[in-house]
Design a protein around this motif. Sequence first.
Motif, PDB file in Angstrom:
ATOM      1  N   ASN A 257       0.696  -1.217   0.044  1.00  0.00           N
ATOM      2  CA  ASN A 257      -0.073   0.029   0.222  1.00  0.00           C
ATOM      3  C   ASN A 257       0.943   1.189  -0.056  1.00  0.00           C
ATOM      4  O   ASN A 257       0.432   2.510  -0.326  1.00  0.00           O
ATOM      5  CB  ASN A 257      -0.768   0.121   1.181  1.00  0.00           C
ATOM      6  N   HIS A 258       1.934   1.239   0.334  1.00  0.00           N
ATOM      7  CA  HIS A 258       3.039   2.500   0.525  1.00  0.00           C
ATOM      8  C   HIS A 258       3.958   2.519  -0.625  1.00  0.00           C
ATOM      9  O   HIS A 258       4.817   3.154  -0.714  1.00  0.00           O
ATOM     10  CB  HIS A 258       3.614   2.232   1.915  1.00  0.00           C
ATOM     11  N   GLY A 259       3.482   1.684  -1.620  1.00  0.00           N
ATOM     12  CA  GLY A 259       4.093   1.728  -2.948  1.00  0.00           C
ATOM     13  C   GLY A 259       5.784   1.374  -3.080  1.00  0.00           C
ATOM     14  O   GLY A 259       6.455   1.700  -3.724  1.00  0.00           O
ATOM     15  N   VAL A 260       6.113   0.229  -2.186  1.00  0.00           N
ATOM     16  CA  VAL A 260       7.489  -0.227  -2.110  1.00  0.00           C
ATOM     17  C   VAL A 260       7.528  -0.829  -3.742  1.00  0.00           C
ATOM     18  O   VAL A 260       6.959  -1.649  -3.856  1.00  0.00           O
ATOM     19  CB  VAL A 260       7.786  -1.045  -0.923  1.00  0.00           C
ATOM     20  N   ASN A 261       8.820  -0.637  -4.182  1.00  0.00           N
ATOM     21  CA  ASN A 261       9.290  -1.107  -5.438  1.00  0.00           C
ATOM     22  C   ASN A 261      10.795  -1.220  -5.872  1.00  0.00           C
ATOM     23  O   ASN A 261      11.424  -1.047  -4.747  1.00  0.00           O
ATOM     24  CB  ASN A 261       8.419  -0.227  -6.567  1.00  0.00           C
ATOM     25  N   ALA A 262      11.079  -1.455  -7.101  1.00  0.00           N
ATOM     26  CA  ALA A 262      12.515  -1.664  -7.110  1.00  0.00           C
ATOM     27  C   ALA A 262      13.416  -0.679  -6.811  1.00  0.00           C
ATOM     28  O   ALA A 262      14.527  -0.645  -6.988  1.00  0.00           O
ATOM     29  CB  ALA A 262      12.799  -2.178  -8.558  1.00  0.00           C
ATOM     30  N   THR A 263      12.980   0.527  -6.790  1.00  0.00           N
ATOM     31  CA  THR A 263      13.652   1.707  -6.634  1.00  0.00           C
ATOM     32  C   THR A 263      13.595   2.174  -5.079  1.00  0.00           C
ATOM     33  O   THR A 263      14.576   2.913  -4.290  1.00  0.00           O
ATOM     34  CB  THR A 263      13.177   3.000  -7.109  1.00  0.00           C
ATOM     35  N   SER A 264      13.186   1.262  -4.416  1.00  0.00           N
ATOM     36  CA  SER A 264      12.832   1.571  -2.890  1.00  0.00           C
ATOM     37  C   SER A 264      13.950   1.069  -1.897  1.00  0.00           C
ATOM     38  O   SER A 264      14.476   0.018  -2.038  1.00  0.00           O
ATOM     39  CB  SER A 264      11.753   1.065  -2.101  1.00  0.00           C
ATOM     40  N   ARG A 265      14.270   2.047  -0.907  1.00  0.00           N
ATOM     41  CA  ARG A 265      15.417   1.479   0.256  1.00  0.00           C
ATOM     42  C   ARG A 265      14.306   1.243   1.514  1.00  0.00           C
ATOM     43  O   ARG A 265      13.964   2.133   1.820  1.00  0.00           O
ATOM     44  CB  ARG A 265      16.482   2.544   0.491  1.00  0.00           C
ATOM     45  N   VAL A 266      14.491  -0.060   1.659  1.00  0.00           N
ATOM     46  CA  VAL A 266      13.560  -0.360   2.888  1.00  0.00           C
ATOM     47  C   VAL A 266      14.260  -1.092   4.101  1.00  0.00           C
ATOM     48  O   VAL A 266      15.178  -1.444   4.113  1.00  0.00           O
ATOM     49  CB  VAL A 266      12.436  -1.518   2.214  1.00  0.00           C
TER      50      VAL A 266
ATOM     51  N   ALA B 292      16.144   8.522   9.780  1.00  0.00           N
ATOM     52  CA  ALA B 292      16.809   7.740   8.818  1.00  0.00           C
ATOM     53  C   ALA B 292      16.191   7.700   7.687  1.00  0.00           C
ATOM     54  O   ALA B 292      16.448   6.834   6.588  1.00  0.00           O
ATOM     55  CB  ALA B 292      17.189   6.154   9.434  1.00  0.00           C
ATOM     56  N   LEU B 293      14.985   8.488   7.588  1.00  0.00           N
ATOM     57  CA  LEU B 293      14.253   8.385   6.344  1.00  0.00           C
ATOM     58  C   LEU B 293      14.581   9.324   5.312  1.00  0.00           C
ATOM     59  O   LEU B 293      14.913  10.805   5.975  1.00  0.00           O
ATOM     60  CB  LEU B 293      12.398   8.482   7.107  1.00  0.00           C
ATOM     61  N   ARG B 294      14.216   9.332   4.268  1.00  0.00           N
ATOM     62  CA  ARG B 294      14.421  10.440   3.271  1.00  0.00           C
ATOM     63  C   ARG B 294      13.218  11.267   3.368  1.00  0.00           C
ATOM     64  O   ARG B 294      12.213  10.954   3.860  1.00  0.00           O
ATOM     65  CB  ARG B 294      14.787   9.669   1.912  1.00  0.00           C
ATOM     66  N   PRO B 295      13.379  12.269   2.555  1.00  0.00           N
ATOM     67  CA  PRO B 295      11.955  13.313   2.614  1.00  0.00           C
ATOM     68  C   PRO B 295      11.116  12.153   1.752  1.00  0.00           C
ATOM     69  O   PRO B 295      11.102  11.441   0.723  1.00  0.00           O
ATOM     70  CB  PRO B 295      12.693  14.352   1.504  1.00  0.00           C
ATOM     71  N   THR B 296       9.746  12.471   2.296  1.00  0.00           N
ATOM     72  CA  THR B 296       8.646  11.737   2.089  1.00  0.00           C
ATOM     73  C   THR B 296       8.698  10.354   2.533  1.00  0.00           C
ATOM     74  O   THR B 296       7.629   9.469   2.139  1.00  0.00           O
ATOM     75  CB  THR B 296       8.114  11.794   0.500  1.00  0.00           C
ATOM     76  N   GLY B 297       9.678  10.018   3.163  1.00  0.00           N
ATOM     77  CA  GLY B 297       9.840   8.640   3.605  1.00  0.00           C
ATOM     78  C   GLY B 297       8.737   8.278   5.049  1.00  0.00           C
ATOM     79  O   GLY B 297       8.187   9.230   5.488  1.00  0.00           O
TER      80      GLY B 297
ATOM     81  N   LEU C 102      22.887   2.908  13.124  1.00  0.00           N
ATOM     82  CA  LEU C 102      21.645   3.395  12.743  1.00  0.00           C
ATOM     83  C   LEU C 102      21.991   4.994  12.263  1.00  0.00           C
ATOM     84  O   LEU C 102      21.509   5.588  11.440  1.00  0.00           O
ATOM     85  CB  LEU C 102      20.519   3.338  13.717  1.00  0.00           C
ATOM     86  N   LYS C 103      22.970   5.752  13.057  1.00  0.00           N
ATOM     87  CA  LYS C 103      23.297   6.946  12.906  1.00  0.00           C
ATOM     88  C   LYS C 103      24.031   7.355  11.625  1.00  0.00           C
ATOM     89  O   LYS C 103      23.699   8.236  10.873  1.00  0.00           O
ATOM     90  CB  LYS C 103      24.193   7.429  14.066  1.00  0.00           C
ATOM     91  N   SER C 104      24.364   5.940  10.990  1.00  0.00           N
ATOM     92  CA  SER C 104      25.409   6.415   9.918  1.00  0.00           C
ATOM     93  C   SER C 104      24.446   6.321   8.416  1.00  0.00           C
ATOM     94  O   SER C 104      24.709   6.478   7.520  1.00  0.00           O
ATOM     95  CB  SER C 104      26.307   5.126   9.607  1.00  0.00           C
ATOM     96  N   LEU C 105      23.119   5.975   9.089  1.00  0.00           N
ATOM     97  CA  LEU C 105      22.047   5.824   7.770  1.00  0.00           C
ATOM     98  C   LEU C 105      20.961   6.877   7.927  1.00  0.00           C
ATOM     99  O   LEU C 105      19.804   6.651   7.389  1.00  0.00           O
ATOM    100  CB  LEU C 105      21.384   4.567   8.251  1.00  0.00           C
ATOM    101  N   VAL C 106      21.699   8.179   8.323  1.00  0.00           N
ATOM    102  CA  VAL C 106      20.325   9.256   8.204  1.00  0.00           C
ATOM    103  C   VAL C 106      20.326   9.488   6.830  1.00  0.00           C
ATOM    104  O   VAL C 106      21.092   9.955   6.037  1.00  0.00           O
ATOM    105  CB  VAL C 106      21.147  10.556   8.937  1.00  0.00           C
TER     106      VAL C 106
ATOM    107  N   ALA D  37       9.810  19.232   8.145  1.00  0.00           N
ATOM    108  CA  ALA D  37      10.832  19.569   7.173  1.00  0.00           C
ATOM    109  C   ALA D  37      10.865  18.523   6.057  1.00  0.00           C
ATOM    110  O   ALA D  37      11.204  18.889   4.795  1.00  0.00           O
ATOM    111  CB  ALA D  37      12.254  19.587   7.839  1.00  0.00           C
ATOM    112  N   GLY D  38      10.820  17.147   6.235  1.00  0.00           N
ATOM    113  CA  GLY D  38      11.069  16.310   4.967  1.00  0.00           C
ATOM    114  C   GLY D  38       9.784  15.526   4.706  1.00  0.00           C
ATOM    115  O   GLY D  38       9.671  14.825   4.066  1.00  0.00           O
ATOM    116  N   GLN D  39       8.503  16.152   5.219  1.00  0.00           N
ATOM    117  CA  GLN D  39       7.169  15.484   4.851  1.00  0.00           C
ATOM    118  C   GLN D  39       7.111  14.099   4.973  1.00  0.00           C
ATOM    119  O   GLN D  39       6.589  13.392   4.245  1.00  0.00           O
ATOM    120  CB  GLN D  39       6.939  16.107   3.180  1.00  0.00           C
TER     121      GLN D  39
END
Length: 335
Positions: free
Chosen positions: A161-170, A249-254, A223-227, A275-277
């Motif tokens: 439902n949240h659109g995970v696909n081949a471009t996603s980092r999960v 650790a999330l990207r914008p819109t993550g 975890l801190k290295s994955l901001v 800030a990152g939606q």
Amino acid sequence: MALIHGYATHAAGAELLPYKYEAGELAPHNVEVKISHCGICRSDLHLIDNDWGFSQYPFIPGHEIVGTTAAVGSEVDDFTVGERVGIGWQSGSCGHCEWCRKGLENLCAKMQATCLHRNGGFAEAVRVDSRFVVPIPDALASENAAPLLCGGITVYSPIRNHGVNATSRVGIIGIGGLGHMALQFARAFGAEVTAFSTSAAKEPEALSLGAHHFVNTRDSKGLKSLVGHFDFILSTINADQDWAAYLNALRPTGRLVFVGVPPKPLSLPVLPLMAGQRHVAGSPIGSPWQIREMLDVAARHGVKAQTERFAFDKVNTAIGRVRKNQVRYRAVLAR
């Protein structure tokens, strides 16, 4: 009158005892399923113990059911006797609210659970509304398919439902009963998958289940290295964590999505959300059509629950092992 035998709990936290009940006449829209396998889910333990405050005793638990159709109601035209089918957490809905009309029956306010205020799958048979009975693909073994019907759809639904696909980092938090299936589904969707666990010993297994990377969350540097790295993080655990660190650790819109329930209320800084939606969400099970889709994906991509098998008359032994976290990763009752 049909007499159905099973194993019921008669009081909160009590062991299960042999039990029988009259099922009555088969309703026109119902299907009777002769049960061959039934998974033991953590939700069964919560119902047995009345942790949620609405269990009614006696009742037969069990809602990860696989079996064969033994009888079909007079108005059922999509099943015949002898088909291998499955039943999950949900066994009914109103059928006419906006959510049911949208094919989102799992969000119906009148949703009926398979073993809540009724008898479930730790039994020889069960009867439910045919709309909530799903065929099991031939490629899936019954023992491995049973936990997919609740645990599997619980993790599949938010990934889908949240659109995970081949471009996603999960990121998947927790490599247990839910997490080990989430790793497989995220990999099947083509995502780059990172497993988070407090147990360093689980790294080889996490990688074998589909993770590309492994982070030991007891090492704060990991975890801190994955901001700003992830598009989607799924938490499958019932434990408290540094949720702000996962949010960062999330990207914008993550999206940070919960399918496990931490014991304490979440405490999160609002500024990173703004800030990152970024989004924080929860997710329940999926609808019948999505369960069918999930089973098809599992069959085509070799996704399966890792199970430990118990005879039905050893149900109390199985429940005891689940309580002690001694099963890796799902207990299944089987005939």
